[in-house]
Design a protein around this motif. Structure first.
Motif, mmCIF file in Angstrom:
data_model
loop_
_atom_site.group_PDB
_atom_site.id
_atom_site.type_symbol
_atom_site.label_atom_id
_atom_site.label_comp_id
_atom_site.label_asym_id
_atom_site.label_seq_id
_atom_site.Cartn_x
_atom_site.Cartn_y
_atom_site.Cartn_z
ATOM 1 N N LEU A 156 38.764 33.208 20.545
ATOM 2 C CA LEU A 156 38.557 34.004 21.754
ATOM 3 C C LEU A 156 37.632 35.157 21.390
ATOM 4 N N ILE A 203 40.254 35.237 40.701
ATOM 5 C CA ILE A 203 41.699 35.294 40.426
ATOM 6 C C ILE A 203 42.224 33.903 40.047
ATOM 7 N N GLN A 205 40.468 31.637 38.665
ATOM 8 C CA GLN A 205 39.910 31.377 37.332
ATOM 9 C C GLN A 205 40.745 32.077 36.269
ATOM 10 N N TRP A 206 41.116 33.337 36.502
ATOM 11 C CA TRP A 206 41.825 34.024 35.423
ATOM 12 C C TRP A 206 43.262 33.564 35.292
ATOM 13 N N GLY A 207 43.833 32.985 36.362
ATOM 14 C CA GLY A 207 45.123 32.301 36.202
ATOM 15 C C GLY A 207 44.994 31.154 35.216
ATOM 16 N N ASN A 208 43.912 30.417 35.323
ATOM 17 C CA ASN A 208 43.698 29.299 34.406
ATOM 18 C C ASN A 208 43.380 29.760 32.989
ATOM 19 N N ILE A 209 42.619 30.834 32.861
ATOM 20 C CA ILE A 209 42.318 31.349 31.514
ATOM 21 C C ILE A 209 43.614 31.767 30.822
ATOM 22 N N ALA A 210 44.432 32.513 31.550
ATOM 23 C CA ALA A 210 45.712 32.941 30.985
ATOM 24 C C ALA A 210 46.576 31.718 30.655
ATOM 25 N N GLY A 211 46.565 30.732 31.556
ATOM 26 C CA GLY A 211 47.332 29.507 31.326
ATOM 27 C C GLY A 211 46.828 28.741 30.115
ATOM 28 N N VAL A 213 45.186 29.959 27.431
ATOM 29 C CA VAL A 213 45.540 30.676 26.196
ATOM 30 C C VAL A 213 47.034 30.489 25.908
ATOM 31 N N ALA A 214 47.858 30.607 26.954
ATOM 32 C CA ALA A 214 49.308 30.407 26.765
ATOM 33 C C ALA A 214 49.587 28.971 26.328
ATOM 34 N N LEU A 217 48.605 28.594 22.602
ATOM 35 C CA LEU A 217 49.489 29.290 21.659
ATOM 36 C C LEU A 217 50.920 28.757 21.708
ATOM 37 N N LEU A 223 50.394 22.211 30.011
ATOM 38 C CA LEU A 223 49.848 23.474 30.527
ATOM 39 C C LEU A 223 48.351 23.582 30.200
ATOM 40 N N ARG A 226 46.694 21.432 32.824
ATOM 41 C CA ARG A 226 46.666 22.029 34.168
ATOM 42 C C ARG A 226 45.674 23.191 34.249
#
Lengths: 314, 314
Positions: A156, A203, A205-211, A213-214, A217, A223, A226
């Motif tokens: 990242l 918004i 897009q950043w839900g998917n970015i956070a998803g 990375v989660a 990790l 996930l 998705r």
């Protein structure tokens, strides 16, 4: 700095995938294949000598060469030692493929130089030097491919100025890549992007970015799958790549978690959690381009957690 | 479904922080304090009876009440059993504070109802019911506060339709909150947002979102701190909150990792890795508002990993 002039090393400089779907400009990963082979020798010439490349005829003038420029900067920053480098590159990553050809040369050169100079640089300093090569290639100092090439694995780039690179421990992932033999210029791919985007799309897009990375990790393949959706870049850039939608749709039918444009294209990558699935995806990619008689290279590989590697030293 | 009419429970329904800085609309977390106390009794009335609230005079007609509406929906979906509920809420989370007052009531009601009905709903179904309460409060079904209130801890809402909630295991974090006693309407806070944003700003934002999720999951406090920057929402919304910039700057001097507007404000939250730091931040917040004679409530608390909790049952 203890210098052994004439010390020659062989380097594996791997390809990389930048712009990991929703992670445009921030997420990328390193591949095992394709991979350039470089031979770098420490000399006392005070400059960089690059052997002509018989296949792609890349510039041999170091200032114009993506590997040459970072090496010149290292020489300049250590003038008191009058060091130089002799470089031979066997390019297996085709320039313009979208799988980090220029980054491999730049990253391979600086990691090699660091080895020859006794490991005097941090990884972050190596990225800074190698970005000078990306500037030669595209006019912009970007680390999207350089960072995963040097660090290995999934990286990242939280911020480019100041540089903030965060390696993300990744689960086992198979990568299938198809490189249709057309040319997409990075500058064109960048020019067609919209400069303004809708907040509500951002918004999503950043839900998917956070998803994503989660998912990486937490080693949650579903996930990851998705989250591998890009509402902003792909809808615009995929138009430049023949059969993009079909490649993606059929890869998903074959079991891909997801995927998208590699870098700024034209290569397309797909991730999966089994080798067998990755091979099925390769077959479907080959069929699609064979139907329209478009030459293509395909690769089935895995994420390379080592990055650039010194493979022999004499 | 085995029903025990007259079964009465006491519920802790905690406050929550939504819009976790760069994670606008997708990241939130649950607090230990402030926390509403609710008493819910299973009846055979076929409807919802809500006791009048002596402090805030919230609507007692169930259709107009954030806790009433989800309970009506549960009754409607289980018509064959002729169930009803009697509800008393002692509100400690002031409506309009920006720390999830309506979500606490809605989430507390549905978690309580689920307990009384024999745990027939999944957490995701509970979120769906509770969102009906948010719709009463704001006109929009959103899960930013509901999800952390029901799941506890830090939650990511990757997508709202289809609903995709991902709990993120969090390191120990202290939370300092100041609620300056002014009113910021959620509708106003939403109206002033720009509908279009620059792609290059969005990229900086998603670098931070990815960094924040990575920092949380890797328990890297410094990375959490570096990632707690919001280039899009905070510059616009913070204008509605007196002394916002000063609160933030002094909290950082006191040792805060970072923080920002809680929900749509006017509360401000700051995260830190030590109780002592959290208390120093509280003092600096109090000083700032006392200087301008603006009433404020402050809280020093930690992230609540349990969410809504049944504390007694008779």
């Amino acid at each position: 700095m203890s210098l052994k002039f004439g010390h020659k090393i062989e380097i594996h400089a791997p390809g990389t995938v930048a712009n990991l779907v929703c992670g445009f400009d921030i997420l990328g990963f390193c591949l095992h294949e394709p991979c350039d082979i470089m031979e770098l020798t420490l000399t006392d010439s005070g400059t960089v000598v690059i052997e002509p490349d018989p296949v792609y005829h890349l510039p041999t003038k170091p200032e114009d060469n993506v590997a040459g420029m970072p090496l010149l900067a290292i020489i300049e920053d250590h003038k008191e030692h009058k060091i130089g480098f002799h470089l031979k590159i066997t390019k297996n990553i085709k320039p313009g493929s979208g799988i980090g050809s220029s980054a491999a040369s730049a990253a391979g050169a600086v990691v090699g130089a660091n080895h020859l100079l006794g490991h005097i640089f941090s990884k972050e300093e190596l990225v800074q030097y190698a970005m000078l090569g990306e500037k030669v290639a595209t006019g912009v100092k970007h680390a999207d491919n350089i960072a995963p090439c040097i660090y290995g694995g999934i990286t990242l780039i939280r911020s480019i100025a100041p540089l903030d690179i965060i390696p993300l421990a990744s689960p086992e992932l198979y990568v299938t890549i198809v490189h249709p033999q057309i040319e997409v210029k990075t500058s064109d791919a960048r020019a067609i992007l919209k400069k303004q985007i809708e907040l509500k799309t951002a918004i999503k897009q950043w839900g998917n970015i956070a998803g994503l990375v989660a998912g990486i990790l937490q080693k949650d393949y579903q996930l990851i799958g998705r989250s591998l959706e890009d509402y902003i870049i792909e809808p615009v850039r995929s138009i430049l790549i023949p059969k993009f939608d079909e490649v993606k749709a059929k890869a998903k039918i074959a079991g891909a978690l997801g995927g998208g444009i590699s870098g700024s294209g034209p290569s397309i990558f797909m991730l999966s959690d089994h080798l067998e699935t990755a091979k099925k995806i390769e077959l479907s990619m080959q069929e699609i381009y064979d139907e329209i008689n478009l030459s293509r290279h395909t690769y089935v590989t895995t994420i390379n957690n080592e990055g650039v590697k010194i493979i022999s030293s004499e």
